[in-house]
Design an enzyme around this catalytic site. Structure first.
Site, short mmCIF file in Angstrom:
data_model
loop_
_atom_site.label_atom_id
_atom_site.label_comp_id
_atom_site.label_asym_id
_atom_site.label_seq_id
_atom_site.Cartn_x
_atom_site.Cartn_y
_atom_site.Cartn_z
N ALA A 68 0.83 -1.12 -0.06
CA ALA A 68 -0.10 -0.03 0.03
C ALA A 68 0.86 1.40 -0.24
O ALA A 68 0.50 2.19 -0.87
CB ALA A 68 -0.82 -0.11 1.15
N ASP B 56 -3.55 -2.90 4.07
CA ASP B 56 -3.80 -1.99 2.77
C ASP B 56 -5.09 -1.23 2.96
O ASP B 56 -4.95 0.03 2.19
CB ASP B 56 -4.14 -2.89 1.67
CG ASP B 56 -2.93 -3.84 1.10
OD1 ASP B 56 -2.56 -3.42 0.05
OD2 ASP B 56 -2.54 -4.66 1.63
#
Length: 346
Positions: free
Chosen positions: A48, A237
């Protein structure tokens, strides 16, 4: 660290090609936003925070490609650039955080000439990378304090330097504990179907001479049951307002097993991974990827042709399985909804 995940150099974006690790350490150059978008979609860059950096740098490249004679025309085209990049990976909230940050810079300086705005966008993208490295080291510092001397640590997927600007989130905690001389050892889940644990986490830790043992995903429960794991740490994420956490598929199973075996399970992530607009994890969009990622390994068919496949890239771990969330501002426990909101407000 002996590698760079992503950097801006000579008006190009340079990224290590994570699809070719560990066999080859190859760096690709990108000169246009479409190729950066394809690199994100194709997992050349993943994790991420790293996706957020790549998105911002892609916007900076896109801004240089835009031909316009007014700010309004320029900004409309910049929004199109952001839309293309934004369609690549729907789950990682850092992607959208990076895009919004870049758009905000343009809007805040719309009175300037377009070349000046382009330079400011480039500077902002570079700043996002620089900030991320400092953030990861703070996450590592806070997390290392939770790790006992001689601990055996289980991690899933890759939340290391390859998933960030460097150092890592979950692996930042591990690096912090290692640098503190705590004598840790790491067990890395292989992480099907992309094998990020086998290909990336093991590679990173071996380069840093941190003791690591690779295991298949289905070994984790038995290692916990037999007392071989003391501590679990993973990345994220997207984290919803109540602490529910989306991370690489298989994380939920590890969290449930950890709770069953009374092993602390921590999530390590920057504040930019929080999505307080979402009340809970049921609202997090989950990316479904191609069936070939499950039926093939490196182009070799390992399943019957035509078999039906499910391939969600992420799952959601309910907050009740999470011992704490380690951020650059400290560790949050307990009432995640209240504590995460307070953390963002600091």
């Amino acid at each position: 660290m002996s590698f760079r995940t992503i950097e801006w150099r000579d008006n190009k974006v340079i990224m290590i090609d994570q699809t070719r690790l560990p066999a080859e350490e190859v760096y690709n150059e990108y000169t246009d936003f479409q190729s950066v978008a394809q690199a994100i979609r194709g997992m050349v860059v993943r994790g991420a925070p790293a996706i957020g950096i790549a998105a911002a740098m892609g916007v900076a490249l896109g801004a240089r490609e835009i031909i316009a004679d007014s700010f309004d025309t320029f900004y409309r085209q910049l929004e199109n650039v952001c839309d293309v990049i934004g369609r690549t990976r729907p789950t990682a909230v850092n992607l959208f955080w990076g895009l919004e940050r870049m758009k905000r810079v343009a809007l805040q300086h719309k009175e300037l000439d377009l070349n000046s705005i382009r330079e400011l966008l480039k500077a902002e993208a570079i700043s996002i990378e620089t900030e991320d490295l400092a953030i990861c080291k703070e996450i590592g510092r806070h997390g290392a304090a939770l790790v006992k001397e001689g601990a055996s640590i289980l991690t899933h997927c890759n939340a290391g330097g390859l998933a960030t600007a460097g150092y890592g989130t979950a692996l930042g905690v591990i690096r912090g504990a290692h640098e503190a001389g705590k004598g840790i050892r790491v067990f890395a889940d292989e992480t099907r179907p992309w094998l990020q644990g086998a290909r990336l986490t093991a590679w990173e830790l071996m380069k840093d001479s941190i003791p690591v043992t690779l295991i298949s995903d289905n070994m984790a429960g038995w290692l916990m049951r037999t007392g071989q794991i003391d501590f679990c740490v993973v990345g994220a994420d997207r984290i919803a307002a109540n602490g529910d956490t989306a991370n690489k598929i298989g994380t939920y199973s590890v969290a449930v097993l950890a709770k069953e075996n009374r092993i602390p399970f921590y999530v390590a992530a920057p504040i930019s991974t929080l999505d307080l607009k979402l009340a809970n994890g049921d609202l997090i969009p989950i990316e479904e990827r191609a069936s070939e990622e499950v039926t093939q390994i490196k182009g070799i068919q390992i399943a019957p042709e035509g078999v039906k496949v499910r391939n969600p890239a992420f799952d959601v771990t309910p907050a009740r399985y999470i011992t704490g969330i380690i951020t650059e501002k400290g560790v949050v426990r307990g009432d995640y909804e209240r504590e995460l909101k307070a953390l963002v407000g600091q």
